[in-house]
Motif scaffolding. Structure first.
Motif, PDB file in Angstrom:
ATOM      1  N   THR A 117       1.096  -1.754   0.057  1.00  0.00           N
ATOM      2  CA  THR A 117       0.178   0.190  -0.292  1.00  0.00           C
ATOM      3  C   THR A 117       1.143   1.437  -0.432  1.00  0.00           C
ATOM      4  O   THR A 117       0.826   2.555  -1.157  1.00  0.00           O
ATOM      5  N   ILE A 118       1.889   1.084   0.780  1.00  0.00           N
ATOM      6  CA  ILE A 118       2.788   2.261   0.754  1.00  0.00           C
ATOM      7  C   ILE A 118       3.526   3.290  -1.192  1.00  0.00           C
ATOM      8  O   ILE A 118       2.954   3.597  -0.700  1.00  0.00           O
ATOM      9  N   ALA A 119       4.186   1.357  -0.851  1.00  0.00           N
ATOM     10  CA  ALA A 119       4.564   2.059  -2.410  1.00  0.00           C
ATOM     11  C   ALA A 119       3.703   2.051  -3.736  1.00  0.00           C
ATOM     12  O   ALA A 119       3.744   3.192  -4.377  1.00  0.00           O
ATOM     13  N   VAL A 120       2.355   1.701  -3.537  1.00  0.00           N
ATOM     14  CA  VAL A 120       1.374   2.345  -4.545  1.00  0.00           C
ATOM     15  C   VAL A 120       0.937   3.849  -4.356  1.00  0.00           C
ATOM     16  O   VAL A 120       0.930   4.773  -4.918  1.00  0.00           O
ATOM     17  N   LEU A 121       0.898   4.233  -3.027  1.00  0.00           N
ATOM     18  CA  LEU A 121       0.323   5.576  -2.368  1.00  0.00           C
ATOM     19  C   LEU A 121       1.316   6.146  -3.049  1.00  0.00           C
ATOM     20  O   LEU A 121       1.550   7.842  -3.211  1.00  0.00           O
ATOM     21  N   ALA A 122       3.038   6.371  -2.879  1.00  0.00           N
ATOM     22  CA  ALA A 122       4.161   6.542  -3.291  1.00  0.00           C
ATOM     23  C   ALA A 122       5.031   6.665  -4.687  1.00  0.00           C
ATOM     24  O   ALA A 122       4.385   7.952  -5.097  1.00  0.00           O
ATOM     25  N   GLY A 123       3.795   5.700  -5.596  1.00  0.00           N
ATOM     26  CA  GLY A 123       4.076   5.800  -7.330  1.00  0.00           C
ATOM     27  C   GLY A 123       3.221   7.043  -7.158  1.00  0.00           C
ATOM     28  O   GLY A 123       3.345   7.316  -8.524  1.00  0.00           O
ATOM     29  N   CYS A 124       1.794   6.885  -6.605  1.00  0.00           N
ATOM     30  CA  CYS A 124       0.717   7.942  -7.123  1.00  0.00           C
ATOM     31  C   CYS A 124       0.931   9.891  -6.383  1.00  0.00           C
ATOM     32  O   CYS A 124       0.659  10.471  -7.536  1.00  0.00           O
ATOM     33  N   ALA A 125       2.362   9.544  -5.820  1.00  0.00           N
ATOM     34  CA  ALA A 125       2.045  11.122  -5.158  1.00  0.00           C
ATOM     35  C   ALA A 125       3.509  11.202  -6.160  1.00  0.00           C
ATOM     36  O   ALA A 125       3.714  13.054  -6.559  1.00  0.00           O
ATOM     37  N   THR A 126       3.695  11.100  -6.993  1.00  0.00           N
ATOM     38  CA  THR A 126       5.065  11.694  -8.288  1.00  0.00           C
ATOM     39  C   THR A 126       3.934  12.710  -9.183  1.00  0.00           C
ATOM     40  O   THR A 126       3.338  12.437  -9.743  1.00  0.00           O
ATOM     41  N   SER A 127       4.484  13.993  -9.385  1.00  0.00           N
ATOM     42  CA  SER A 127       3.497  14.368 -10.632  1.00  0.00           C
ATOM     43  C   SER A 127       4.282  14.934 -11.920  1.00  0.00           C
ATOM     44  O   SER A 127       4.953  13.581 -12.065  1.00  0.00           O
ATOM     45  N   LYS A 128       3.112  14.776 -12.729  1.00  0.00           N
ATOM     46  CA  LYS A 128       3.704  14.104 -14.012  1.00  0.00           C
ATOM     47  C   LYS A 128       4.915  15.406 -14.779  1.00  0.00           C
ATOM     48  O   LYS A 128       5.327  14.835 -15.319  1.00  0.00           O
ATOM     49  N   GLU A 129       4.878  15.945 -14.121  1.00  0.00           N
ATOM     50  CA  GLU A 129       5.513  17.369 -14.695  1.00  0.00           C
ATOM     51  C   GLU A 129       7.383  17.358 -14.795  1.00  0.00           C
ATOM     52  O   GLU A 129       7.483  17.904 -14.707  1.00  0.00           O
ATOM     53  N   LYS A 130       7.082  16.828 -13.075  1.00  0.00           N
ATOM     54  CA  LYS A 130       8.705  16.424 -12.606  1.00  0.00           C
ATOM     55  C   LYS A 130       8.563  15.628 -13.289  1.00  0.00           C
ATOM     56  O   LYS A 130      10.512  15.354 -12.961  1.00  0.00           O
ATOM     57  N   LEU A 131       7.805  14.286 -13.505  1.00  0.00           N
ATOM     58  CA  LEU A 131       8.262  12.719 -14.084  1.00  0.00           C
ATOM     59  C   LEU A 131       8.633  12.959 -15.413  1.00  0.00           C
ATOM     60  O   LEU A 131      10.035  12.808 -16.549  1.00  0.00           O
ATOM     61  N   LEU A 132       7.895  13.687 -16.156  1.00  0.00           N
ATOM     62  CA  LEU A 132       8.111  14.063 -17.900  1.00  0.00           C
ATOM     63  C   LEU A 132       8.169  15.692 -18.144  1.00  0.00           C
ATOM     64  O   LEU A 132       7.138  16.410 -18.198  1.00  0.00           O
ATOM     65  N   HIS A 151       8.069  18.812 -19.687  1.00  0.00           N
ATOM     66  CA  HIS A 151       7.634  19.503 -21.303  1.00  0.00           C
ATOM     67  C   HIS A 151       7.983  20.432 -21.385  1.00  0.00           C
ATOM     68  O   HIS A 151       8.170  21.959 -21.048  1.00  0.00           O
ATOM     69  N   GLY A 152       8.523  21.048 -22.167  1.00  0.00           N
ATOM     70  CA  GLY A 152       9.195  22.563 -22.737  1.00  0.00           C
ATOM     71  C   GLY A 152       8.657  22.859 -23.939  1.00  0.00           C
ATOM     72  O   GLY A 152       7.848  21.891 -25.087  1.00  0.00           O
ATOM     73  N   ASP A 153       9.517  23.502 -24.984  1.00  0.00           N
ATOM     74  CA  ASP A 153       9.172  24.537 -26.131  1.00  0.00           C
ATOM     75  C   ASP A 153       9.270  23.450 -27.290  1.00  0.00           C
ATOM     76  O   ASP A 153       8.858  23.565 -28.054  1.00  0.00           O
ATOM     77  N   ASN A 154      10.512  22.475 -27.116  1.00  0.00           N
ATOM     78  CA  ASN A 154      11.538  22.170 -28.371  1.00  0.00           C
ATOM     79  C   ASN A 154      10.423  21.563 -28.985  1.00  0.00           C
ATOM     80  O   ASN A 154       9.178  20.158 -27.944  1.00  0.00           O
ATOM     81  N   THR A 155       9.855  21.273 -29.856  1.00  0.00           N
ATOM     82  CA  THR A 155       9.563  19.703 -30.526  1.00  0.00           C
ATOM     83  C   THR A 155      10.880  18.572 -31.093  1.00  0.00           C
ATOM     84  O   THR A 155      11.959  18.542 -30.384  1.00  0.00           O
ATOM     85  N   MET A 156       9.766  17.519 -30.855  1.00  0.00           N
ATOM     86  CA  MET A 156      11.123  16.684 -31.425  1.00  0.00           C
ATOM     87  C   MET A 156      11.712  16.414 -32.391  1.00  0.00           C
ATOM     88  O   MET A 156      13.081  16.077 -32.318  1.00  0.00           O
ATOM     89  N   MET A 157      11.452  16.972 -32.998  1.00  0.00           N
ATOM     90  CA  MET A 157      12.570  17.352 -34.411  1.00  0.00           C
ATOM     91  C   MET A 157      13.169  18.257 -34.274  1.00  0.00           C
ATOM     92  O   MET A 157      15.071  18.443 -34.519  1.00  0.00           O
ATOM     93  N   ASP A 158      13.046  18.780 -33.260  1.00  0.00           N
ATOM     94  CA  ASP A 158      13.931  19.872 -32.587  1.00  0.00           C
ATOM     95  C   ASP A 158      15.591  19.143 -31.939  1.00  0.00           C
ATOM     96  O   ASP A 158      16.305  19.801 -31.839  1.00  0.00           O
TER      97      ASP A 158
END
Length: 149
Positions: free
Chosen positions: A17-32, A34-41
């Motif tokens: 339960t603690i492991a599952v809750l810790a995984g849900c606590a990570t924010s998407k912005e921190k993990l992935l 997002h900048g202004d660059n495209t894949m081509m850039d």
């Protein structure tokens, strides 16, 4: 004994339960992020096509890696080159000796028993015929093994 097993399963459930809750606590912005660059850039910057500082570094690293793989020809390489090239050059002498050997294609022998054939039954005597096992003739590459295995 049963209470130890119950305590173990409760402890395992608590850890899970603690492991599952810790995984849900990570924010998407921190993990992935997002900048202004495209894949081509991103591709152009890291492949050396972007013209930026990172692209120049990547281009230089690529050239250095290629240069380390290159080596000058030694005298032995230069001496062996003509002999190596003549093995694949067509001349009157090597045209007589086949470079591409035919691969074995065993003949199958079949006996056809006497029979009647046609709309008006005509007797056909028995005979033997020979035909190749494979439909097409196959050839080996130069230097490939062609003798029996």
């Amino acid at each position: 004994m049963p209470s130890n097993l119950t305590d173990l399963s409760r402890g395992l459930a608590l850890v899970l339960t603690i492991a599952v809750l810790a995984g849900c606590a990570t924010s998407k912005e921190k993990l992935l992020p997002h900048g202004d660059n495209t894949m081509m850039d991103v591709w152009q910057q890291n492949a050396g096509d972007g013209g930026g500082g990172t692209g120049q570094v990547a281009r230089r690293q690529l050239l250095d890696a290629r240069q380390s793989l290159r080596r000058p020809l030694t005298d032995a390489d230069v001496q062996a080159a003509p002999a190596e090239q003549t093995r694949y050059t067509r001349t009157a002498r090597n045209e007589v000796y086949r470079q591409f050997q035919r691969l074995p294609n065993p003949d199958l022998v079949m006996y056809v028993y006497p029979h009647l054939a046609g709309t008006d039954p005509v007797p056909v005597p028995g005979y033997t015929t020979v035909f190749p096992l494979y439909q097409r003739v196959q050839y080996a590459m130069p230097g490939e093994r062609t003798e029996a295995y």
